[in-house]
Design a protein around this motif. Structure first.
Motif, short mmCIF file in Angstrom:
data_model
loop_
_atom_site.label_atom_id
_atom_site.label_comp_id
_atom_site.label_asym_id
_atom_site.label_seq_id
_atom_site.Cartn_x
_atom_site.Cartn_y
_atom_site.Cartn_z
N GLY A 81 48.64 7.29 -2.73
CA GLY A 81 48.53 8.69 -2.30
C GLY A 81 48.38 8.13 -1.01
N TYR A 82 48.06 6.79 -0.46
CA TYR A 82 48.23 6.70 0.93
C TYR A 82 49.41 6.31 1.18
N THR A 111 55.37 2.89 7.33
CA THR A 111 54.39 3.10 6.03
C THR A 111 54.54 1.59 5.71
N ILE A 168 51.77 9.88 1.37
CA ILE A 168 51.68 10.91 2.31
C ILE A 168 51.91 9.75 3.92
N ASP A 169 51.61 8.58 3.79
CA ASP A 169 51.84 8.15 4.85
C ASP A 169 53.85 8.51 5.20
N LEU A 220 49.27 16.48 7.67
CA LEU A 220 51.13 16.84 7.31
C LEU A 220 51.05 18.28 8.68
N ILE A 226 55.72 10.12 3.80
CA ILE A 226 56.12 12.42 4.28
C ILE A 226 55.72 11.99 5.77
N GLN A 227 54.74 11.88 6.51
CA GLN A 227 54.44 11.76 7.76
C GLN A 227 55.26 11.21 8.75
N GLY A 244 45.23 12.37 6.10
CA GLY A 244 46.40 12.45 5.86
C GLY A 244 47.57 13.62 5.39
N LEU A 245 46.80 14.00 4.50
CA LEU A 245 46.94 15.52 4.22
C LEU A 245 46.82 16.79 5.04
N MET A 286 44.46 8.89 3.13
CA MET A 286 45.41 9.98 2.16
C MET A 286 44.52 11.53 2.83
#
Length: 177
Positions: free
Chosen positions: A39-40, A61, A43-44, A104, A46-47, A100-101, A97
Motif C-alpha cells: 500500500g505504501y 518511490t 500510494i507513494d 493525495l 501515485i503521488q 499518503g492517502l 500509506m
C-alpha cells in the motif's frame, strides 16, 4: 489475508495516526507487513507520478521505501531492538500509506497548479500540517519501538524526514521547481 484482517490492520494504522495505538499493540505479522509495504509503495508511486514521469516516480518511490526500511533497521539494530523490526516497519508503512492517502488531494492540486503556472500559497498550510502530523506519527512509532521519550522519537523522525527529502532532491534534481 482475510478481509477482517485487512480491516483490522487499516483500523490499527488509523489509530496509530491518531497516536492512540502503538506498534506493539499488533501481533508480528509478515502478511500485514507485505500489505503495508504494498500500500505504501502504491500510494507513494501515485503521488510521485503526479509531477514526474513514471520512471522517475518509480525511482523516487523505491528510494523512499528503501530509506524507510534501512533507517528503521539501523535504528533498531543500533539500539538492540531488532526483534521489533516487523512491527515497527509495518507501522511506519501502514501509517505512511494512510497519511499518503490523505495527502493525495493536495498532491493533485499542487501538480495542477504547477502545470498551469498558478501560485500554490494556499496549499502551503495543508502541506505543513501533513508534514507535522507525519513526523509526529513517526516519532510516536519510534518512541514505542525503542521504549524512549517522545523527544528521542521526534529527533529520529525528524532525521528520517530530512534524510528522505535530501536524498530525493539529490538523486532526482530534475523534478524540482
Amino acid at each position: 489475508m482475510k478481509s477482517s484482517e485487512i480491516r483490522d490492520s487499516l483500523w490499527s494504522w488509523l489509530q496509530q495516526c491518531l497516536l492512540r495505538r502503538t506498534p506493539q499493540d499488533d501481533p508480528v505479522s509478515y502478511a500485514a507487513l507485505i500489505q503495508a509495504l504494498t500500500g505504501y509503495l502504491l500510494i507513494d508511486l501515485i503521488q510521485a507520478s503526479a509531477s514526474s514521469s513514471l520512471m522517475i516516480a518509480l525511482g523516487m518511490t523505491l528510494v523512499d521505501t528503501l530509506l524507510m526500511v534501512v533507517f528503521a533497521w539501523v535504528v533498531l539494530r543500533v539500539t538492540g531492538y531488532t526483534q521489533r523490526f516487523v512491527q515497527t516497519l509495518t507501522s511506519l508503512a501502514g501509517t505512511g500509506m494512510i497519511l499518503g492517502l490523505l495527502a493525495l488531494p493536495l498532491v493533485q492540486l499542487a501538480a495542477s497548479a504547477h502545470r498551469n503556472d498558478e501560485p500554490m500559497t494556499n496549499l502551503v498550510l495543508g502541506w505543513l500540517m501533513l508534514l507535522v502530523w507525519s513526523v509526529s506519527v513517526q516519532a510516536h512509532i519510534f518512541r514505542h519501538a525503542l521504549t524512549v521519550r517522545y523527544g528521542s522519537g521526534l529527533l529520529l523522525a525528524g532525521l528520517h524526514t530530512v534524510l528522505g527529502i535530501g536524498l530525493i532532491e539529490t538523486l532526482f534534481p530534475q523534478t524540482q521547481g
